[in-house]
Design a protein around this motif. Structure first.
Motif, mmCIF file in Angstrom:
data_model
loop_
_atom_site.group_PDB
_atom_site.id
_atom_site.type_symbol
_atom_site.label_atom_id
_atom_site.label_comp_id
_atom_site.label_asym_id
_atom_site.label_seq_id
_atom_site.Cartn_x
_atom_site.Cartn_y
_atom_site.Cartn_z
ATOM 1 N N CYS A 155 0.852 -1.192 0.000
ATOM 2 C CA CYS A 155 0.000 0.000 0.000
ATOM 3 C C CYS A 155 0.886 1.240 0.000
ATOM 4 C CB CYS A 155 -0.938 0.024 1.216
ATOM 5 S SG CYS A 155 -0.082 0.256 2.799
ATOM 6 N N ASP A 156 0.277 2.379 -0.285
ATOM 7 C CA ASP A 156 0.932 3.673 -0.118
ATOM 8 C C ASP A 156 0.416 4.302 1.170
ATOM 9 O OD1 ASP A 156 2.347 3.504 -2.502
ATOM 10 O OD2 ASP A 156 0.752 4.461 -3.665
ATOM 11 N N ILE A 157 1.320 4.866 1.943
ATOM 12 C CA ILE A 157 0.953 5.511 3.197
ATOM 13 C C ILE A 157 0.728 6.998 2.937
ATOM 14 C CG2 ILE A 157 1.766 6.141 5.502
ATOM 15 C CD1 ILE A 157 3.247 3.484 5.611
ATOM 16 N N ASP A 158 -0.475 7.462 3.258
ATOM 17 C CA ASP A 158 -0.860 8.854 3.017
ATOM 18 C C ASP A 158 -0.592 9.672 4.275
ATOM 19 O OD1 ASP A 158 -1.957 11.254 2.266
ATOM 20 O OD2 ASP A 158 -4.030 10.536 2.177
ATOM 21 N N GLU B 8 12.896 19.412 9.536
ATOM 22 C CA GLU B 8 11.908 19.166 10.579
ATOM 23 C C GLU B 8 11.618 17.672 10.686
ATOM 24 O OE1 GLU B 8 9.297 23.299 10.055
ATOM 25 O OE2 GLU B 8 8.360 21.345 9.690
ATOM 26 N N LEU B 9 11.588 17.176 11.920
ATOM 27 C CA LEU B 9 11.148 15.811 12.177
ATOM 28 C C LEU B 9 9.649 15.826 12.431
ATOM 29 C CD1 LEU B 9 11.951 12.798 12.731
ATOM 30 C CD2 LEU B 9 11.970 13.429 15.151
ATOM 31 N N HIS B 10 8.921 15.048 11.646
ATOM 32 C CA HIS B 10 7.475 14.934 11.808
ATOM 33 C C HIS B 10 7.116 13.536 12.288
ATOM 34 C CE1 HIS B 10 5.958 18.536 9.225
ATOM 35 N NE2 HIS B 10 7.092 18.829 9.833
ATOM 36 N N ALA B 11 5.899 13.384 12.812
ATOM 37 C CA ALA B 11 5.408 12.095 13.298
ATOM 38 C C ALA B 11 3.975 11.890 12.834
ATOM 39 C CB ALA B 11 5.493 12.020 14.814
ATOM 40 N N ALA B 12 3.609 10.618 12.692
ATOM 41 C CA ALA B 12 2.234 10.229 12.410
ATOM 42 C C ALA B 12 1.987 8.912 13.140
ATOM 43 C CB ALA B 12 2.001 10.075 10.906
ATOM 44 N N TYR B 13 0.715 8.560 13.332
ATOM 45 C CA TYR B 13 0.400 7.340 14.075
ATOM 46 C C TYR B 13 -0.841 6.671 13.490
ATOM 47 C CZ TYR B 13 -2.814 10.596 16.406
ATOM 48 O OH TYR B 13 -3.769 11.541 16.664
ATOM 49 N N ALA B 14 -0.961 5.368 13.752
ATOM 50 C CA ALA B 14 -2.088 4.595 13.233
ATOM 51 C C ALA B 14 -2.296 3.364 14.109
ATOM 52 C CB ALA B 14 -1.831 4.168 11.785
ATOM 53 N N GLU C 243 -3.430 0.533 12.745
ATOM 54 C CA GLU C 243 -3.012 -0.548 11.873
ATOM 55 C C GLU C 243 -2.021 -0.014 10.858
ATOM 56 O OE1 GLU C 243 -6.382 -2.360 10.065
ATOM 57 O OE2 GLU C 243 -7.309 -2.957 11.978
ATOM 58 N N LEU C 244 -1.027 -0.834 10.541
ATOM 59 C CA LEU C 244 0.036 -0.403 9.639
ATOM 60 C C LEU C 244 -0.503 0.020 8.283
ATOM 61 C CD1 LEU C 244 3.145 -0.141 9.279
ATOM 62 C CD2 LEU C 244 3.127 -2.515 8.486
ATOM 63 N N THR C 245 -1.488 -0.735 7.772
ATOM 64 C CA THR C 245 -2.047 -0.437 6.448
ATOM 65 C C THR C 245 -3.343 0.366 6.534
ATOM 66 O OG1 THR C 245 -3.190 -2.582 6.430
ATOM 67 C CG2 THR C 245 -1.006 -2.488 5.418
ATOM 68 N N GLY C 246 -3.632 0.879 7.717
ATOM 69 C CA GLY C 246 -4.852 1.655 7.902
ATOM 70 C C GLY C 246 -4.637 3.142 7.665
ATOM 71 N N LYS C 247 -5.540 3.939 8.230
ATOM 72 C CA LYS C 247 -5.449 5.387 8.078
ATOM 73 C C LYS C 247 -4.446 5.948 9.067
ATOM 74 C CE LYS C 247 -8.140 9.662 8.281
ATOM 75 N NZ LYS C 247 -9.463 10.286 8.539
ATOM 76 N N TRP C 248 -3.554 6.798 8.563
ATOM 77 C CA TRP C 248 -2.556 7.439 9.403
ATOM 78 C C TRP C 248 -2.990 8.858 9.755
ATOM 79 C CZ3 TRP C 248 2.088 5.458 11.306
ATOM 80 C CH2 TRP C 248 2.370 4.139 10.904
ATOM 81 N N THR C 249 -2.749 9.226 11.003
ATOM 82 C CA THR C 249 -3.065 10.567 11.488
ATOM 83 C C THR C 249 -1.760 11.316 11.737
ATOM 84 O OG1 THR C 249 -5.098 9.804 12.559
ATOM 85 C CG2 THR C 249 -4.198 11.927 13.280
ATOM 86 N N VAL C 250 -1.629 12.471 11.139
ATOM 87 C CA VAL C 250 -0.432 13.281 11.335
ATOM 88 C C VAL C 250 -0.496 13.950 12.705
ATOM 89 C CG1 VAL C 250 0.845 15.279 10.473
ATOM 90 C CG2 VAL C 250 -0.154 13.654 8.852
ATOM 91 N N TYR C 251 0.590 13.880 13.445
ATOM 92 C CA TYR C 251 0.649 14.486 14.778
ATOM 93 C C TYR C 251 0.324 15.979 14.690
ATOM 94 C CZ TYR C 251 2.774 16.140 19.171
ATOM 95 O OH TYR C 251 3.024 16.740 20.380
#
Length: 297
Positions: A135-138, A172-178, A180-188
């Motif tokens: 998958c592609d991570i958005d 800049e160091l950015h972070a995101a979390y989810a 599930e690995l292949t699920g929807k990612w939320t940007v910090y």
């Protein structure tokens, strides 16, 4: 691009990564495991994986003539004898930083591919030779550079240097979390986590220290790209709040000479550690290569 070249090599250190990050010292025996290289090529960004009593080392193999990197894999037995060496992933665009990890009962790879303007997750169909796009991570349109995933306290985290033009100029160091690995990612919501050329670009595999806190190797690029690696300790890590502190630059052992001008990856492989180190080179070959490039423009 100048005629002075960064030439990287990969080394295996008989010392746990946690000890190196804690002390900022490399004290273990160091083995050169880099394939034979010429002036035009280098190997860098090593990441390791253990399977069936075999050690697999994935890395970027870069050729200055094509200006493109591919992902190679070396396999070793427990006596550290080389068993095989081959290219395992190549695309039309540059690939590097092949972060290999296990998730959801499969082996995954998340290579750096920002020139393709995508962050593509692969999984092994036949390990270590055959990889397929999963998958592609958005990340909300951001371009992730050296994205580093880690599962911690029931959450998948992704740390990456932002490819946004303004963010990249400052680093800049950015972070995101989810969940599930292949699920929807939320940007910090409070990105950037940290900014500055000394600690904003991931540089290896994240680990958990004795206190149960996450530690991420990061690159120090203050004076030059890939000058050194530091530890970034996450004092607090949750979707609502991220707090971190920076460790000292890890000393590059003099025994690596002439490869003592930089280090930008530190990753675990069992109870040992993979590193890369560089020298810079200026030669008639480099001058000739630059002349050929200019002639072809």
């Amino acid at each position: 691009m100048g005629i002075r070249k960064d030439l990287w090599k990969i080394f295996l250190v008989k010392q746990p990564i946690t000890e190196i990050l804690q002390s900022s010292k490399i004290r273990g025996e160091i083995l050169d495991i880099t394939r034979d290289l010429n002036f035009y090529c280098f190997s860098a960004d090593p990441f390791g994986f253990e399977k069936d009593n075999t050690l697999y080392v994935f890395s970027e193999y870069y050729d200055y003539r094509s200006r493109k990197g591919v992902i190679e894999c070396q396999s070793f037995n427990k006596e550290l004898q080389l068993l095989s060496q081959k290219t395992v992933l190549s695309e039309d665009w540059h690939l590097s930083y092949p972060y290999v990890f296990e998730a959801d009962n499969q082996i995954c790879m998340l290579p750096e591919a920002s020139r393709n303007h995508k962050l593509t997750l692969y999984h092994a169909i036949s390990f270590p030779d055959h990889w397929e796009r999963l998958c592609d991570i958005d990340l909300g349109g951001d371009i992730a550079i050296d994205a580093t995933p880690v599962f911690h306290d029931g959450i998948w985290w992704l740390f990456y240097m932002s490819g946004y033009a303004k963010a990249r100029k400052k680093q800049e160091l950015h972070a995101a979390y989810a969940r599930e690995l292949t699920g929807k990612w939320t940007v910090y919501k409070n990105n950037p986590v940290i900014e500055g050329f000394a600690y904003s670009r991931p540089g290896g595999s994240a680990v958990i220290n004795k206190e149960g806190k996450l530690v991420l190797p990061v690159q120090d690029c203050v004076t030059t790209y890939g000058r050194a690696v530091r530890s970034l300790l996450f004092d607090h890590l949750s979707p609502d709040l991220i707090q971190c502190s920076v460790g000292k630059a890890i000393d590059i052992p003099a025994s690596l000479s002439p490869y003592t001008e930089g280090m930008h990856t530190l990753s675990a492989i069992g109870d040992m550690t993979l590193i890369d180190a560089k020298k810079t080179d200026l030669s008639l070959k480099g001058i000739g290569l630059q002349i050929i490039r200019e002639f072809k423009k």
